[in-house]
Design an enzyme around this catalytic site. Structure first.
Site, mmCIF file in Angstrom:
data_model
loop_
_atom_site.group_PDB
_atom_site.id
_atom_site.type_symbol
_atom_site.label_atom_id
_atom_site.label_comp_id
_atom_site.label_asym_id
_atom_site.label_seq_id
_atom_site.Cartn_x
_atom_site.Cartn_y
_atom_site.Cartn_z
ATOM 1 N N LYS A 77 -10.346 -13.032 -35.292
ATOM 2 C CA LYS A 77 -10.749 -12.205 -34.142
ATOM 3 C C LYS A 77 -11.118 -10.809 -34.647
ATOM 4 O O LYS A 77 -10.465 -10.290 -35.567
ATOM 5 C CB LYS A 77 -9.587 -12.131 -33.149
ATOM 6 C CG LYS A 77 -9.909 -11.414 -31.842
ATOM 7 C CD LYS A 77 -8.716 -11.458 -30.881
ATOM 8 C CE LYS A 77 -8.999 -10.754 -29.569
ATOM 9 N NZ LYS A 77 -7.855 -10.794 -28.629
ATOM 10 N N SER A 152 -8.864 -12.373 -23.914
ATOM 11 C CA SER A 152 -9.905 -11.719 -24.659
ATOM 12 C C SER A 152 -10.325 -12.428 -25.941
ATOM 13 O O SER A 152 -11.388 -12.137 -26.481
ATOM 14 C CB SER A 152 -9.450 -10.309 -25.021
ATOM 15 O OG SER A 152 -8.322 -10.353 -25.885
ATOM 16 N N SER A 176 -4.095 -13.315 -23.902
ATOM 17 C CA SER A 176 -5.391 -13.482 -24.561
ATOM 18 C C SER A 176 -5.486 -14.566 -25.616
ATOM 19 O O SER A 176 -6.579 -14.824 -26.124
ATOM 20 C CB SER A 176 -5.821 -12.167 -25.198
ATOM 21 O OG SER A 176 -6.349 -11.330 -24.222
#
Ligand code: GLN
Length: 480
Positions: A77, A152, A176
């Site tokens: 990420k 997210s 997330s």
């Protein structure tokens, strides 16, 4: 036996049926074929990954593998830093920033010979539930390109669902990892707070942020968690291993709590899937009377407490992004105030600005006690509810999200509605307990089942996840 992509790949690599370079090229091909539509990656590290794969190949040829997972690629990420690579948090304010060091988790994976393959899209600074807040692109759900992959960590989740690579890392502050895992039919764990180092994770809300793995199968997720966890002197909130109090359990006498009053607003698809899982557990894993109702009386304040806490911490954490130290700097500036103002005005997107304002307000003198102080007191009550529950039961089961993946654009005009999609995940974040999302039965759009456990109960959570996953194998998305 539970399926494991990592063990299958490991065997093939070690037996030299496939080389790390061939493996990487296979994954790159899949990315090239599909990512112009799915948009999971912000940047693919083609050259660097190929170079690392060649190195890995040499080690394996020489019988000097670093671990059984040497040569296996991972995706990261874009808020977890990798030395020498860009890290943007999907924000314009960090464009051009190149990290001078790697996060502890990244070092742990590369020490095993695993290969960072690129950085994945996310909501800007991990603020969001759909990945639509990225400054660069919108990631699509591989099951239906018109729908959001959750957020997210939507890029990390979509990459696994689209079979771009076997493992990705995400971060979970209020859901997330779990919610995007639920939306894309895969497995994602938010570990016990303090068991995985946050060093090198660009901070959003430090008392909530945790890094965790995404994989297709629970067994692979467990392998990854075991590699990633452990104390780190570079993270003051990391817990020494001597303080891990791992709860004992017995699968046969396991008690499962269901917070019925939280589950009133579920969509029909989610309710159906959750009920099927409960039926299965009552018949095949425990007995009916071992599934009990649990009362978590302060959960109804979870969203309010979470959004006050997270925004307050974010307003402090994001103060460092001012155009002086990191990333791009706007030109033609007269004085320091203008420098701050212009950089932050141009660099941050609307959701990040909204949260900085909200957090600054909640922390301001005169309002501190009424908002931030109250939120912290209520956070303690939420945690107490869990501790009381875990005196009587081993795990708490609920869906991960109240609905199946929503359409891209469906919730963007109403931030509060977007915040409400975290209603089932923020509790575990506020308490710091571990929680996983594992796919439940579904036909077209994925549904996630969430298992929350007491501190350090990851082993139990994984064991139960494997049972659910073996009973309800997910259909893979059909990519055009
Ligand atoms: N959706 C939540 C938020 O917007 C959670 C985000 C996260 O866990 N990083 O804050």
């Amino acid at each position: 036996m539970a399926s494991s992509i990592l063990n299958d790949l490991s065997k093939k690599i070690q037996k030299k049926e496939i080389s790390p370079v061939e493996l990487l090229n296979g994954y790159l091909k899949q990315i090239d074929r599909h990512d112009s539509k799915i948009n999971a990656f912000i940047e693919v590290d083609r050259e660097q990954a190929l170079e690392a794969a060649r190195e890995s190949e040499k080690r394996i040829q020489a019988g000097k593998s670093l671990s059984p997972y040497d040569g296996i690629p991972v995706g990261i990420k874009d808020n977890i830093v990798v030395k020498g690579r860009r890290s943007t948090c999907a924000s314009k304010i960090l464009e051009g920033f190149i990290s001078p060091y790697s996060a502890t988790v990244v070092d742990k994976l590369t020490n095993q010979g695993m290969i960072p393959m690129g950085r994945l899209n996310m909501d800007e600074f991990a603020m969001g539930s759909s990945t639509e807040n990225s400054a660069f692109k919108k990631t699509c759900n591989p099951y239906d390109l018109e729908r959001a992959p959750g957020g997210s960590s939507g890029g990390s989740a979509a990459a696994i669902a689209a079979d771009y690579l076997p493992v990705t890392l995400g971060s979970d502050t209020g859901g997330s990892i779990r919610q995007p895992a639920a939306f894309t039919g895969i497995v994602g764990l938010k570990p016990t707070y303090g068991t995985v180092s946050r060093y090198g994770l660009i901070a959003f809300a430090s008392s909530l942020d945790q890094i965790g793995p995404f994989t297709r199968y629970a067994s692979d997720n467990e392998i990854m968690y075991n590699i990633m966890k452990g104390p780190d002197s570079k993270d003051a909130t990391s817990i020494p291993e001597s303080m891990y109090k791992i709860p004992s359990y017995d699968m046969k006498s396991l008690k499962i709590g269901v917070p019925r009053e939280l589950l009133e607003g579920l969509s029909p698809e989610v309710k159906k899937s959750f009920d099927q899982v409960l039926d299965f557990l009552a018949k095949e894993v425990v007995s009916k009377d071992q599934i009990v109702d649990v009362d978590l009386p302060h959960q109804k304040y979870g969203i309010a407490v979470y959004y006050l806490t997270a925004t307050s911490e974010a307003s402090a954490n994001l103060a460092r992004f001012d155009g002086v130290r990191y990333g791009n700097r706007v030109k033609d500036i007269k004085d320091l105030n203008e420098l701050y103002e212009k950089n932050r005005t141009h660099g941050f997107g609307p959701e990040v600005k909204r949260r900085i304002l909200l957090g600054t307000y909640a922390l301001s003198s005169g309002y501190y006690d009424a908002f931030y102080g109250k939120a912290q007191k209520t956070r303690t009550l939420i945690k107490q509810d869990y501790l009381t529950a875990f005196e009587k039961m081993d795990v708490i089961l609920m869906p991960t999200a109240p609905s199946v993946p929503f359409k891209i654009g469906e919730k963007t005009s109403n931030p509060v509605e977007m915040y409400l999609s975290d209603v089932l995940t923020v509790g575990a974040s506020l308490a710091g307990i571990p929680a996983i999302s594992v796919p439940g039965p579904f036909e077209k759009l994925p549904v996630g089942i969430q298992i929350q456990g007491n501190y350090f109960s990851e082993k139990l959570i994984y064991e139960l996840s494997k049972k659910i996953q073996t009973a309800f194998p997910s259909p893979m998305p059909v990519l055009a």
